[in-house]
Design a protein around this motif. Structure first.
Motif, PDB file in Angstrom:
ATOM      1  N   SER A 211       1.006  -1.149  -0.028  1.00 43.53           N
ATOM      2  CA  SER A 211      -0.130   0.185   0.226  1.00 43.53           C
ATOM      3  C   SER A 211       1.012   1.291   0.029  1.00 43.53           C
ATOM      4  N   VAL A 212       0.523   2.389  -0.588  1.00 44.00           N
ATOM      5  CA  VAL A 212       1.345   3.378  -0.561  1.00 44.00           C
ATOM      6  C   VAL A 212       0.455   4.826  -0.718  1.00 44.00           C
ATOM      7  N   VAL A 213       1.160   5.712  -0.101  1.00 42.58           N
ATOM      8  CA  VAL A 213       0.751   7.245  -0.179  1.00 42.58           C
ATOM      9  C   VAL A 213       1.911   7.929  -0.946  1.00 42.58           C
ATOM     10  N   GLY A 214       1.363   8.693  -1.741  1.00 45.71           N
ATOM     11  CA  GLY A 214       2.208   9.562  -2.612  1.00 45.71           C
ATOM     12  C   GLY A 214       2.068  11.032  -2.476  1.00 45.71           C
ATOM     13  N   THR A 215       3.124  11.896  -2.826  1.00 47.67           N
ATOM     14  CA  THR A 215       3.000  13.255  -2.929  1.00 47.67           C
ATOM     15  C   THR A 215       2.561  13.704  -4.162  1.00 47.67           C
ATOM     16  N   ASP A 216       1.928  12.904  -4.895  1.00 47.70           N
ATOM     17  CA  ASP A 216       1.135  13.275  -6.063  1.00 47.70           C
ATOM     18  C   ASP A 216       0.050  12.839  -6.257  1.00 47.70           C
ATOM     19  N   SER A 217      -0.916  13.624  -6.654  1.00 51.62           N
ATOM     20  CA  SER A 217      -2.539  12.861  -6.634  1.00 51.62           C
ATOM     21  C   SER A 217      -2.718  11.659  -7.584  1.00 51.62           C
ATOM     22  N   HIS A 218      -1.958  11.557  -8.458  1.00 48.66           N
ATOM     23  CA  HIS A 218      -2.195  10.560  -9.323  1.00 48.66           C
ATOM     24  C   HIS A 218      -1.462   9.234  -8.926  1.00 48.66           C
ATOM     25  N   THR A 219      -0.893   9.238  -7.765  1.00 45.16           N
ATOM     26  CA  THR A 219      -0.593   8.173  -7.046  1.00 45.16           C
ATOM     27  C   THR A 219      -1.659   7.138  -7.159  1.00 45.16           C
ATOM     28  N   THR A 220      -2.910   7.447  -7.163  1.00 40.36           N
ATOM     29  CA  THR A 220      -3.797   6.359  -7.523  1.00 40.36           C
ATOM     30  C   THR A 220      -3.808   5.567  -8.552  1.00 40.36           C
ATOM     31  N   ILE A 222      -1.636   3.456  -9.293  1.00 44.05           N
ATOM     32  CA  ILE A 222      -1.374   1.961  -8.738  1.00 44.05           C
ATOM     33  C   ILE A 222      -2.410   1.083  -8.298  1.00 44.05           C
ATOM     34  N   ASN A 223      -3.543   1.561  -7.951  1.00 42.67           N
ATOM     35  CA  ASN A 223      -4.795   0.840  -7.627  1.00 42.67           C
ATOM     36  C   ASN A 223      -5.033  -0.074  -8.946  1.00 42.67           C
ATOM     37  N   GLY A 224      -4.866   0.444 -10.039  1.00 50.28           N
ATOM     38  CA  GLY A 224      -4.962  -0.688 -11.147  1.00 50.28           C
ATOM     39  C   GLY A 224      -4.211  -1.923 -11.129  1.00 50.28           C
ATOM     40  N   LEU A 225      -3.120  -1.888 -10.268  1.00 49.28           N
ATOM     41  CA  LEU A 225      -2.540  -3.238  -9.851  1.00 49.28           C
ATOM     42  C   LEU A 225      -2.811  -3.963  -8.633  1.00 49.28           C
ATOM     43  N   GLY A 226      -3.874  -3.176  -7.958  1.00 53.56           N
ATOM     44  CA  GLY A 226      -4.372  -3.860  -6.840  1.00 53.56           C
ATOM     45  C   GLY A 226      -3.580  -3.414  -5.711  1.00 53.56           C
ATOM     46  N   VAL A 227      -2.725  -2.250  -5.713  1.00 47.05           N
ATOM     47  CA  VAL A 227      -2.107  -1.882  -4.620  1.00 47.05           C
ATOM     48  C   VAL A 227      -2.814  -0.602  -4.228  1.00 47.05           C
ATOM     49  N   LEU A 228      -3.348  -0.663  -3.063  1.00 46.43           N
ATOM     50  CA  LEU A 228      -4.054   0.558  -2.513  1.00 46.43           C
ATOM     51  C   LEU A 228      -3.379   1.723  -2.219  1.00 46.43           C
ATOM     52  N   GLY A 229      -3.440   2.892  -2.713  1.00 43.09           N
ATOM     53  CA  GLY A 229      -2.808   4.005  -2.877  1.00 43.09           C
ATOM     54  C   GLY A 229      -3.476   5.220  -3.320  1.00 43.09           C
ATOM     55  N   TRP A 230      -3.049   6.514  -2.709  1.00 44.08           N
ATOM     56  CA  TRP A 230      -3.700   7.646  -2.877  1.00 44.08           C
ATOM     57  C   TRP A 230      -2.823   8.838  -2.608  1.00 44.08           C
ATOM     58  N   ILE A 307      -7.780   4.073 -15.707  1.00 47.11           N
ATOM     59  CA  ILE A 307      -8.900   4.399 -15.167  1.00 47.11           C
ATOM     60  C   ILE A 307      -8.345   4.806 -13.733  1.00 47.11           C
ATOM     61  N   SER A 308      -7.593   3.975 -12.886  1.00 46.77           N
ATOM     62  CA  SER A 308      -7.422   4.423 -11.553  1.00 46.77           C
ATOM     63  C   SER A 308      -6.140   5.922 -11.340  1.00 46.77           C
ATOM     64  N   ASN A 309      -5.712   6.070 -12.566  1.00 51.51           N
ATOM     65  CA  ASN A 309      -4.838   7.354 -12.577  1.00 51.51           C
ATOM     66  C   ASN A 309      -5.712   8.493 -12.636  1.00 51.51           C
ATOM     67  N   PRO A 312      -8.379  11.432  -9.201  1.00 50.59           N
ATOM     68  CA  PRO A 312      -8.141  12.731  -8.909  1.00 50.59           C
ATOM     69  C   PRO A 312      -9.391  13.706  -9.526  1.00 50.59           C
ATOM     70  N   GLU A 313      -9.498  13.032 -10.992  1.00 50.36           N
ATOM     71  CA  GLU A 313     -10.439  14.044 -11.684  1.00 50.36           C
ATOM     72  C   GLU A 313     -11.787  13.758 -11.491  1.00 50.36           C
ATOM     73  N   TYR A 314     -12.028  12.395 -11.139  1.00 49.66           N
ATOM     74  CA  TYR A 314     -13.509  12.286 -10.735  1.00 49.66           C
ATOM     75  C   TYR A 314     -13.567  12.318  -9.277  1.00 49.66           C
ATOM     76  N   GLY A 315     -12.546  12.556  -8.473  1.00 48.17           N
ATOM     77  CA  GLY A 315     -12.821  13.272  -7.246  1.00 48.17           C
ATOM     78  C   GLY A 315     -12.831  12.112  -6.117  1.00 48.17           C
ATOM     79  N   ALA A 316     -12.715  10.807  -6.443  1.00 45.04           N
ATOM     80  CA  ALA A 316     -12.491   9.649  -5.371  1.00 45.04           C
ATOM     81  C   ALA A 316     -11.089   9.663  -4.891  1.00 45.04           C
ATOM     82  N   THR A 317     -11.355   9.074  -3.523  1.00 43.13           N
ATOM     83  CA  THR A 317      -9.925   8.828  -2.901  1.00 43.13           C
ATOM     84  C   THR A 317      -9.206   7.799  -3.503  1.00 43.13           C
TER      85      THR A 317
END
Length: 901
Positions: A211-220, A222-230, A307-309, A312-317
Motif C-alpha cells: 500500500s502506498v501514499v504519494g505526494t502526487d495525486s495521481h499516485t492512485t 497504482i490501484n489498477g495493480l491492486g495496490v491501495l494507494g492515494w 482508469i485509476s490514474n 483525482p479528476e473524478y474526485g474519489a480517494t
C-alpha cells in the motif's frame, strides 16, 4: 511488525513454507464471518490495522471499526475514525525536494533543541522518482531528447545534487535519477511490490499487502495493480515516512460494475473519460470506488491503471481494482520473479484477497453500485478547461463552436459573434505563410502517466502514424508536437514494433522521459505563433494525452486544451484544428489525390493487441530496469557532501532552509483566536491547486522574478516554480500567481489584490507583506471545491507563509484540507445553504474568529464575526489528530516534539 506481546491479534498469525523459507501472515478470514463481505479495498485497511495494532499508534478499536464497515455508511453522518499505516511512500522531485528540505531542516531543529538529528529518517520505504523537471524546450528534431535532458541538468544541477545528498544522508530512501520515466509508470512497472516481504528477527518473513501514499495525486494509478494507494500532501507524507499512521474517516465504497466489451475502435482513454464524467456527476469525493463485474476481466492492467490514474479528476480517494490472475500475469510480463509471484498467489489465496471477476459470489457488499456497459463507450475527448467535461468526437466540432460564444466559464470563452472569423497570418522558417484562427492546434503532445503507461494506446498511436505517413499525410510545421514516453520500456516496444520512424516523420520525436506538457512543462511556443495569437485574441488549442487541462496549466497561449488518446492527439495535429468533423471532413489527400478520412487510418483494437502481444515482453523490462538506478553520466559525476546535516548555502536560489521551525520550543504554543483579520483574496468555486500553488514559468514582472533578479539572475536562468520548490522565498512569492486567478476584490483576472486599509491594488505577495508589517492576520473567502487538483504541499505552505490563518470555504477537496491542517491553517466551512453571497460578505470586512483555546473538537461550530455580521461555520478538523497537529502549529512541529520525547 509489532512484537507478539504487544499485538492483541498475534494469535491470528499463521505461516507456510516455500523453498526453504518460512512466510508468516495474519489470517484475516478467521477474524469474523463479516470479512467475506467486506470490499477488497477495506480488507487492505483491515490487514494493516491488525498487523500494526499496538494500542498506541493503532488501536484495537480501529480493527473493530474497520471490521464493522457496513454498506449503510454514509458521508455526512460518518464519524468512524480509523488509523492506517501505508507500507511505503512515493515521491516525485517537485514534491520530493521540499520533503527532503523539510527533513534536512528538521534535523537542524532537533539539534537546536538538544536532540539527536540522525533520528530523523524515513522509517518506512520512500521511493523518489525525478520526473517533473524536464521541459519541451526542443521538439520535432532527432536531437531534441539530448538537448532537453542536457538543459534539464544545467537548470537543475543544484536540486539534483541536493537529492543525491538526501539519498546518501537518509536511510530507507531510494532515488531514481532523471531520464528514467514518469513516477507513476515506474511505480507500476518496477517499484510496486503488490505483496511485501519483510525480514523478521527470527529469519522468517512476514507477508502483507503493498500500500502506498504519494505526494502526487495521481499516485492512485497504482490501484489498477491492486495496490491501495492515494495522494496526500507532502507534509502528511513526511509524517508517514516518520512512522506515523494516517488518521482517516472510514470511507463509503461505491461498487462500479463493468460489463460487456469495448468496441473495436474505442480506446482505454475513451473509457476513462467516460468514467470520469460519470463519477464526477455522481459525486464520489472522499469515497473509495471499487471496480467489479465481468467487464473488468476484459481490461488489461494498463487499461485499469489508466482508469485509476484519473481518480483525482473524478474526485474519489481511490479507484481500486482488486488483484486477479491478470494482475499476476502483468507481474510476470514486467519481469517480476516467478518465485515471488508464486508466494504472492499463495498469500492472496490464504487471505481471500485474490479476485475472480466472473464469480458473482465473490462480489462484496458496497455502499452503492453503478453500472457501465463497455459497449456504450464512444471515442471521446475532454475539455476545453476541465478533465471531466467529456465530449464525443462526433460532436466535438459543434461543441467547440458553442464554447467560443458561450459566456466565459468552464465551457465558454465569451467571443463576440463579430469576432468569430478573426485570424492572423505569420511567416515560418520555410518561407511559407500560415494562418491561425479560433480552434487552431498549436500544441499536440503525447504525454503523461495516464496514457504512456498503456501499450495499447501508445502502439495504437504508432500504427495510426504509420498509416498516415503511408497515405502521404503530414503535420503543419508550426504545431509543437512531442512524445514523452513514461519509461524506457515504451521506447523499447515502439522501436521493436517499427513505428518510431513514422512518429518521427510526423514530428512526434521523443523529447524526454517525464510528465512534460501535462504539468505545464510544454516549453516555449515560437514567437511568431505567440504574437499572432495575442494580436488577434485567438482561442487556440492544445491537444494532449494528459490528465489535466485546467486554465493556464498547459501553456498561457492555449486557451482551449483537450485531453485525448494518443491516437487522437495525432489525428487533431494532422487536421490542424479542433473544430473538424472527422465524419465528413478529410484529413487530407493521399498520393493519388484521393481524400483520406480518419476512419481510413485508424487501427482496430484487435490489430493493436496483436502487435502488443508480440512486442511487449519481459526482457524489455529486465533490460530497462536493471540499470535504472545508475542514471546518466551527468548524474553519476555529481559530487555531494557526506555530512548527515545539509550544508545550506546562503547564495542558493534553489535550496533554502525553510523558516517553519524558527523560534520553535519543546513546549506547545499557546492557542489564540484570530482577531482583526483582513481578507487577502475573495475567490469563487473550483479554485484548484494550479491557481494556488506556484507552477509553470516565472513571469518576468512577478515578485518571484524581482527576488531572483535581486540575486543577479537573468530571466533566462529563472527556470520554473516547480524547479524552485526547495526555496520558500521564491515559492511564497509565486503563491496565487496564476494568470487565470479570479479574485473578486479586483476587476481583472490575475495575481493581484487590494490592500484594504489603503485600497491600493498590489501583487498578492506585496499586499501580504504590507499586512505582515502591520501585524494583520489574513483569511481567505472561497466557494466550493477549494483546492481541487494536484496534491501540492505548497498550496498550503505558500498561504501559511503569506500570513493566512484561516480559510472560509463552501467545501474542500480532501487532500488540500488535510494540507491546510498540516500547516496550521484553520479550514472553516460555511453551513449548508450559506456562502459569502447569502451572508452579503464582500471581502472588505474585518474578521474575528473566536476559538475555544485547547478545547477544540472535530467538526464543532465556530462563530465568525465580520463587521457586525455573525455567522456559524463548521470547523473542518475532522479527527483528533487534526487537532493535535493544529495545537502544535503543524504536523512537522508535532513530529519534532514526538521525536524529542
Amino acid at each position: 511488525m509489532s512484537s507478539s506481546n504487544a499485538n492483541p491479534f498475534a494469535q491470528l498469525e499463521k505461516s507456510f513454507n516455500y523453498d526453504g523459507n518460512v512466510y508468516k501472515y495474519f489470517d484475516l478470514p478467521s477474524i469474523d464471518l463479516k470479512y467475506d463481505k467486506l470490499p477488497y479495498s477495506i480488507r487492505v485497511l483491515l490487514e494493516s490495522a491488525v498487523r500494526n495494532c499496538d494500542n498506541f499508534h493503532v488501536l484495537e478499536q480501529d480493527v473493530q471499526s474497520i471490521l464493522g464497515w457496513t454498506a449503510d455508511l454514509r458521508q455526512g453522518t460518518n464519524d468512524v475514525e480509523v488509523s492506517f499505516k501505508p507500507a511505503r511512500v512515493l515521491l516525485q522531485d517537485f514534491t520530493g525536494v521540499p520533503a527532503v528540505v523539510d527533513f534536512a531542516a528538521m534535523r537542524d531543529a532537533v539539534l537546536d533543541l538538544k536532540g539527536n538529528p540522525e533520528k530523523i529518517n524515513p522509517s518506512c520505504p520512500a521511493d523518489l522518482v525525478i520526473d517533473h523537471s524536464v521541459q519541451v524546450d526542443f521538439a520535432r528534431s532527432s536531437d531534441a531528447l539530448g538537448k532537453n535532458q542536457s538543459l534539464e541538468f544545467e537548470r537543475n544541477k543544484e536540486r539534483f545534487s541536493f537529492l543525491k545528498w538526501g539519498a546518501r544522508a537518509f536511510n530507507n530512501m531510494l532515488i531514481v535519477p532523471p531520464g528514467s520515466g514518469i513516477v507513476h509508470q515506474v511505480n507500476l512497472e518496477y517499484l510496486a511490490r503488490v505483496v511485501f516481504e519483510q525480514e523478521l528477527s527470527d529469519g522468517s518473513k512476514i507477508l502483507y499487502p503493498d500500500s502506498v501514499v504519494g505526494t502526487d495525486s495521481h499516485t492512485t494509478m497504482i490501484n489498477g495493480l491492486g495496490v491501495l494507494g492515494w495522494g496526500v500532501g507532502g507534509i502528511e507524507a513526511e509524517a508517514v515516512m516518520l512512522g506515523q499512521s494516517i488518521s482517516m474517516l472510514l470511507p463509503e465504497v461505491i461498487g462500479y460494475r463493468l460489463e460487456g466489451k469495448l468496441g473495436p475502435l474505442v480506446t482505454s482513454t475513451d473509457l476513462v473519460l467516460t468514467i470520469t464524467k460519470h463519477l464526477r456527476q455522481l459525486g464520489v469525493v472522499g469515497k473509495f470506488v471499487e471496480f467489479f463485474g465481468p467487464g473488468v476481466a476484459e481490461l488489461s492492467i494498463a487499461d485499469r491503471a489508466t482508469i485509476s490514474n484519473m481518480c483525482p479528476e473524478y474526485g474519489a480517494t481511490v479507484g481500486y481494482f482488486p488483484i486477479d490472475e491478470n494482475t499476476l500475469n502483468y507481474m510476470a510480463q514486467t519481469n517480476r520473479s516467478e518465485k515471488k509471484i508464486k508466494i504472492i498467489r499463495e498469500y492472496l489465496k490464504a487471505t481471500r484477497q485474490l479476485r475472480n471477476y466472473s464469480q458473482q459470489e465473490q462480489d462484496p457488499t458496497y455502499t452503492d453500485t453503478v453500472t457501465l456497459d463497455l459497449s456504450t463507450v464512444v471515442t471521446s475527448v475532454s475539455g476545453p478547461k476541465r478533465p471531466h467535461d467529456r465530449v464525443s468526437v462526433t460532436s466535438m466540432f459543434q461543441d467547440f463552436k458553442s464554447c467560443l460564444t458561450s459566456p466565459v466559464g468552464f465551457k465558454g470563452f465569451g467571443i463576440s459573434p463579430d469576432n468569430l472569423a478573426d485570424n492572423g497570418e505569420f511567416q515560418w522558417d520555410d518561407g511559407k505563410t500560415y494562418r491561425l484562427q479560433h480552434g487552431s492546434v498549436v500544441i499536440a503532445a503525447i504525454t503523461s502517466c495516464t496514457n504512456t503507461s498503456n501499450p495499447s494506446v501508445m502502439l495504437g498511436a504508432g500504427l495510426l502514424a504509420k498509416n498516415a505517413v503511408q497515405k502521404g499525410l503530414s503535420i503543419l510545421p508550426y504545431i509543437k508536437t512531442s512524445l514523452s514516453p513514461g519509461s524506457g520500456v515504451v521506447t523499447y516496444y515502439l522501436r521493436e514494433s517499427g513505428v518510431i520512424p513514422y512518429l518521427e516523420q510526423l514530428g512526434f520525436d521523443i523529447v524526454g522521459y517525464g510528465c512534460m506538457t501535462c504539468i505545464g512543462n510544454s516549453g516555449p511556443l515560437d514567437d511568431n505563433v505567440v504574437n499572432t495569437i495575442e494580436k488577434n485574441g485567438l482561442v487556440c488549442a492544445g491537444v494532449l494525452s494528459g490528465n489535466r487541462n485546467f486554465e493556464g496549466r498547459i501553456h498561457p497561449n492555449t486557451r482551449a486544451n483537450y485531453l485525448a488518446s494518443p491516437l487522437l492527439v495525432i489525428a487533431y495535429a494532422i487536421a490542424g484544428r479542433v473544430d473538424i468533423d472527422f465524419e465528413k471532413e478529410p484529413l487530407g489527400v493521399d498520393k493519388d489525390g484521393e481524400e483520406v478520412f480518419l476512419r481510413d487510418i485508424w487501427p482496430t483494437r484487435q490489430h493493436i493487441q496483436e502487435v502488443e502481444h508480440k512486442h511487449v515482453i519481459p526482457a524489455m523490462f529486465q533490460e530497462v530496469y536493471s540499470k535504472i538506478q545508475l542514471g546518466s553520466r551527468d548524474w553519476q559525476t555529481l559530487e555531494v557532501s557526506d555530512s548527515k546535516l545539509y550544508p545550506w548555502s546562503a547564495a542558493s536560489t534553489y535550496i533554502k532552509r525553510p523558516p517553519f521551525f524558527d523560534g520553535m520550543s519543546r513546549e506547545l504554543p499557546q492557542p489564540r483566536s484570530i482577531e482583526k483579520a483582513r481578507c487577502l483574496l475573495f475567490l469563487g468555486d473550483s479554485v484548484t491547486t494550479d491557481h494556488i500553488s506556484p507552477a509553470g514559468s516565472i513571469a518576468r514582472n512577478s515578485p518571484a522574478a524581482r527576488y531572483l533578479s535581486d540575486h543577479n539572475l537573468t530571466p533566462r536562468d529563472f527556470n520554473s516554480y516547480g524547479s524552485r520548490r526547495g526555496n520558500d522565498a521564491v515559492m511564497v512569492r509565486g503563491t496565487f500567481a496564476n494568470i487565470r486567478l479570479v479574485n473578486k476584490l479586483v476587476k481583472r483576472a490575475g495575481p493581484r489584490t487590494v490592500h484594504l486599509p489603503s485600497q491600493e491594488e498590489l501583487d498578492i505577495f506585496d499586499a501580504a507583506e504590507r499586512y505582515r508589517e502591520e501585524g494583520t492576520p489574513l483569511v481567505l473567502l472561497v466557494g466550493k471545491d477549494y483546492g481541487s487538483g494536484s496534491s501540492r504541499d505548497w498550496a498550503a505552505k505558500g498561504p501559511y507563509l503569506l500570513g493566512i490563518k484561516a480559510v472560509i470555504a463552501e467545501s474542500y477537496e480532501r487532500i488540500h484540507r488535510s494540507n491546510l491542517v498540516g500547516m496550521g491553517i484553520i479550514p472553516l466551512q460555511f453551513l449548508p445553504g450559506e456562502n459569502a453571497e447569502t451572508l452579503k460578505l464582500n471581502g472588505q470586512e474585518i474578521y474575528n474568529i473566536a476559538l475555544p483555546g485547547s478545547n477544540l473538537r472535530p467538526g464543532q461550530t465556530i462563530e465568525v464575526e465580520a463587521n457586525g455580521v455573525r455567522f456559524e461555520t463548521i470547523l473542518r478538523f475532522d479527527t483528533e489528530v487534526d487537532i493535535a497537529y493544529h495545537l502544535n502549529g503543524g504536523i512537522l512541529n508535532y513530529m519534532i516534539r514526538k521525536m524529542l520525547e
